[in-house]
Write an enzyme that holds these catalytic residues in place. Structure first.
Site, mmCIF file in Angstrom:
data_model
loop_
_atom_site.group_PDB
_atom_site.id
_atom_site.type_symbol
_atom_site.label_atom_id
_atom_site.label_comp_id
_atom_site.label_asym_id
_atom_site.label_seq_id
_atom_site.Cartn_x
_atom_site.Cartn_y
_atom_site.Cartn_z
ATOM 1 N N ASP A 1 -3.325 -0.678 -3.093
ATOM 2 C CA ASP A 1 -3.330 0.685 -2.573
ATOM 3 C C ASP A 1 -4.682 0.944 -1.916
ATOM 4 O OD1 ASP A 1 -1.719 3.393 -2.850
ATOM 5 O OD2 ASP A 1 -3.837 3.865 -3.150
ATOM 6 N N ILE A 2 -4.662 1.477 -0.691
ATOM 7 C CA ILE A 2 -5.914 1.786 -0.001
ATOM 8 C C ILE A 2 -6.559 2.981 -0.697
ATOM 9 C CG2 ILE A 2 -6.983 2.458 2.177
ATOM 10 C CD1 ILE A 2 -4.596 1.168 3.619
ATOM 11 N N GLU B 1 0.462 4.274 1.727
ATOM 12 C CA GLU B 1 -0.678 3.358 1.879
ATOM 13 C C GLU B 1 -0.645 2.247 0.842
ATOM 14 O OE1 GLU B 1 -2.204 6.775 -0.705
ATOM 15 O OE2 GLU B 1 -0.814 6.523 0.952
#
Length: 201
Positions: free
Chosen positions: A80-81, A123
């Site tokens: 996950d960003i 994301e």
């Protein structure tokens, strides 16, 4: 004369039939191409070009059953960003889209041929690693963390939080159970300060 007319009619009917058969063959080929394109569209994320969640879910079922049957390892890496919403808010959604495409490109070059990298949603990304145990998944996860930390990103530094789960026949009744464990490990990485990797028990 009547026989000649019948022959001519039969010849014309035969030519017409051949024309129809050729047209049907072309139509069949066009339909097959269209079906392949529709299938590709249904299983590919339009923004990043990676496979999508649906494609991941379908393959996970097969890989989980195969790993269970042949007692082979299977791992899932969830990424996950970090602070993606802030990035969007500060630079705009176009910048967020650019970051997603850049991450997808990084994943494509980092995974093995047998692995499957997907945009899981928003994301979040996932990598399905058939035949990989926790040590092999850890090598990939740590290499990704290093690449992201040292990478040049269009709108400033970017980091990941990563969760890793490897198949545990006592704990996992399905591939979905592995996804839940990998996602929990990802959540743990977020809680512990982000920009790191955590492993599921």
């Amino acid at each position: 004369m009547e026989l000649r007319m019948q022959r001519k009619a039969l010849r014309n009917a035969l030519i017409e039939k051949e024309t129809i058969v050729e047209a049907l063959g072309r139509t069949q080929a066009e339909l097959e191409i269209a079906n392949r394109m529709l299938e590709e569209m249904a299983t590919t994320d339009a923004l990043t070009g990676l496979r999508n969640r649906r494609s991941f879910d379908e393959r996970l079922v097969d890989e989980f059953e195969s790993a269970k049957r042949w007692m082979r390892p299977l791992s899932i890496v969830m990424l996950d960003i970090d602070d993606f919403k802030k990035r969007n808010d500060h630079f705009g959604h176009a910048a967020g889209d650019t970051a997603l495409r850049e991450v997808a490109s990084l994943l494509r070059t980092a995974v093995r041929r047998s692995d499957m990298a997907v945009r899981f949603g928003g994301e979040e990304f996932a990598i399905l690693m058939p035949g990989a145990d926790v040590a092999q998944a850890a090598v990939l996860a740590l290499r990704l963390l290093s690449s992201v930390r040292t990478g040049r990103w269009e709108h400033g530094a970017l980091t990941f939080s990563i969760g890793v789960a490897s198949m545990n026949l006592e704990a996992d009744r399905s591939g979905l159970a592995m996804v839940v464990r990998a996602d929990q490990a990802l959540y743990d990485a977020k809680k512990q300060g982000k920009n790191q990797c955590c492993f599921s028990d």
